[in-house]
Design a protein around this motif. Sequence first.
Motif, PDB file in Angstrom:
ATOM      1  N   ASP A 179      -7.260  -1.975  -0.704  1.00  0.00           N
ATOM      2  CA  ASP A 179      -7.782  -3.181  -1.365  1.00  0.00           C
ATOM      3  C   ASP A 179      -7.923  -4.287  -0.327  1.00  0.00           C
ATOM      4  O   ASP A 179      -7.041  -5.139  -0.180  1.00  0.00           O
ATOM      5  CB  ASP A 179      -6.841  -3.604  -2.491  1.00  0.00           C
ATOM      6  CG  ASP A 179      -7.367  -4.805  -3.278  1.00  0.00           C
ATOM      7  OD1 ASP A 179      -8.494  -5.251  -2.976  1.00  0.00           O
ATOM      8  OD2 ASP A 179      -6.646  -5.299  -4.163  1.00  0.00           O
ATOM      9  N   GLN A 181      -9.950  -6.792  -0.235  1.00  0.00           N
ATOM     10  CA  GLN A 181     -10.182  -8.134  -0.750  1.00  0.00           C
ATOM     11  C   GLN A 181      -8.988  -8.710  -1.511  1.00  0.00           C
ATOM     12  O   GLN A 181      -9.026  -9.843  -1.971  1.00  0.00           O
ATOM     13  CB  GLN A 181     -11.401  -8.135  -1.691  1.00  0.00           C
ATOM     14  CG  GLN A 181     -12.740  -8.093  -0.967  1.00  0.00           C
ATOM     15  CD  GLN A 181     -13.266  -6.683  -0.825  1.00  0.00           C
ATOM     16  OE1 GLN A 181     -12.861  -5.798  -1.558  1.00  0.00           O
ATOM     17  NE2 GLN A 181     -14.149  -6.458   0.129  1.00  0.00           N
ATOM     18  N   GLY A 182      -7.936  -7.907  -1.654  1.00  0.00           N
ATOM     19  CA  GLY A 182      -6.789  -8.355  -2.447  1.00  0.00           C
ATOM     20  C   GLY A 182      -5.472  -8.148  -1.743  1.00  0.00           C
ATOM     21  O   GLY A 182      -5.133  -8.818  -0.783  1.00  0.00           O
ATOM     22  N   THR A 183      -4.731  -7.138  -2.193  1.00  0.00           N
ATOM     23  CA  THR A 183      -3.370  -6.935  -1.717  1.00  0.00           C
ATOM     24  C   THR A 183      -3.281  -6.392  -0.297  1.00  0.00           C
ATOM     25  O   THR A 183      -2.259  -6.543   0.368  1.00  0.00           O
ATOM     26  CB  THR A 183      -2.629  -5.953  -2.644  1.00  0.00           C
ATOM     27  OG1 THR A 183      -3.279  -4.670  -2.579  1.00  0.00           O
ATOM     28  CG2 THR A 183      -2.661  -6.449  -4.090  1.00  0.00           C
ATOM     29  N   GLY A 184      -4.336  -5.735   0.161  1.00  0.00           N
ATOM     30  CA  GLY A 184      -4.291  -5.086   1.465  1.00  0.00           C
ATOM     31  C   GLY A 184      -3.538  -3.772   1.437  1.00  0.00           C
ATOM     32  O   GLY A 184      -3.327  -3.149   2.476  1.00  0.00           O
ATOM     33  N   GLN A 185      -3.145  -3.341   0.237  1.00  0.00           N
ATOM     34  CA  GLN A 185      -2.394  -2.106   0.069  1.00  0.00           C
ATOM     35  C   GLN A 185      -3.298  -0.981  -0.438  1.00  0.00           C
ATOM     36  O   GLN A 185      -4.400  -1.218  -0.921  1.00  0.00           O
ATOM     37  CB  GLN A 185      -1.247  -2.331  -0.937  1.00  0.00           C
ATOM     38  CG  GLN A 185      -0.284  -3.430  -0.541  1.00  0.00           C
ATOM     39  CD  GLN A 185       0.444  -3.132   0.764  1.00  0.00           C
ATOM     40  OE1 GLN A 185       0.965  -2.021   0.946  1.00  0.00           O
ATOM     41  NE2 GLN A 185       0.497  -4.109   1.662  1.00  0.00           N
ATOM     42  N   VAL A 187      -4.696   1.534  -2.956  1.00  0.00           N
ATOM     43  CA  VAL A 187      -4.819   1.599  -4.413  1.00  0.00           C
ATOM     44  C   VAL A 187      -4.315   2.961  -4.863  1.00  0.00           C
ATOM     45  O   VAL A 187      -4.828   3.995  -4.436  1.00  0.00           O
ATOM     46  CB  VAL A 187      -6.287   1.395  -4.849  1.00  0.00           C
ATOM     47  CG1 VAL A 187      -6.419   1.494  -6.366  1.00  0.00           C
ATOM     48  CG2 VAL A 187      -6.815   0.059  -4.337  1.00  0.00           C
TER      49      VAL A 187
END
Length: 356
Positions: A179, A181-185, A187
């Motif tokens: 992810d 654009q978000g968590t960088g983790q 999915v």
Amino acid sequence: MNPLNHAKRIVIKLGTGVLTSGIGNLNTARIATLCGQVNALRQRGIEVILVSSGAVGLGMGKLQLDKRPKDLATLQACAAVGQSILINNWQQGFDPHGLTVAQILLTREDLRARHRHNAVFNTVERLLANGAVPIVNENDTVSAAEIKFGDNDTLSALVASVTNADMLFILSNIPGLIDMQGTGQVVATVPAITPEIEAMAQGTKHTTSVGGMISKLSAAKIAHRAGCGVIIGSGSDPELFNKLLKGESVGTYFVPSQEPVKSHKRWIAIQDDTHGSITVDAGAVEALVKRGKSLLAAGIINCEGPFESGDVVQIHAPDAAIIAHGIVNYDMERIQAKLPELEDNVVIHRDHLVLL
């Protein structure tokens, strides 16, 4: 639920980055580990089909090329040199387990033609029944289009669809869909491939690779339609399959369709080179999509081709969106002529139509 525990047949796609350590250098230790994992899965009663990249990269090394060639002839030469090295190393990796490998080289045409599509299925079935490990790769030596535009992510999804596999593993140097654009983790689970999921995809910059996350998501869509679950994960994890069997979350799991395309229709669903298109009105769209009906001539607005009876065509909604593939019962000229006897006739029967 752990999907691997319920799988009877799986396809494992291995990228060039997993199998090599630099251009032309095969990672034999990793291949040995992967062969051990495959053997362990087989002992659990799981049939395994491999889709192996690496031929072009190995050929580049043997021919002392430090960059992926841009001209077709040199790419074909690299594939020709590298493929024999690749398959020989796979056999050496499986020798300690007493397993025999079988090389299958495919082009896109092998899956477009129905009789060849069926032949691929029958060959894989016989190989698995005889205890062999099928190893599939694109036949890059003779197929211009596959070298220029193809990728083994897509090939692996098509193989999974053709062979009725329960799971597809796309293994590369990345741990899963990240992810960005978000968590960088990573999915963990993707119930459906939405525009938001597609926005997370990025291309690859590896010298010997083709595709990247964009091609992996495209492959996941194909497999999803066939009712095949997909895991995108790291091929460098020697415990990946053991973790999955223990119920651990590894990589990104793409949930398969709950209403998969039936086996006899999968050949229609995977066609990317249709012979033409038929545009239908709103009433026909509702009949096809919501009521599961066949396509009647009365609902057709326009045709583009040319196509003949028995060809696979796209079916478009009035807004040009592709809603289905189907096998037509009439040629384009006869449909366009609006012959009176066609008005209530079935142009594409439901049994030969696949919603996309």
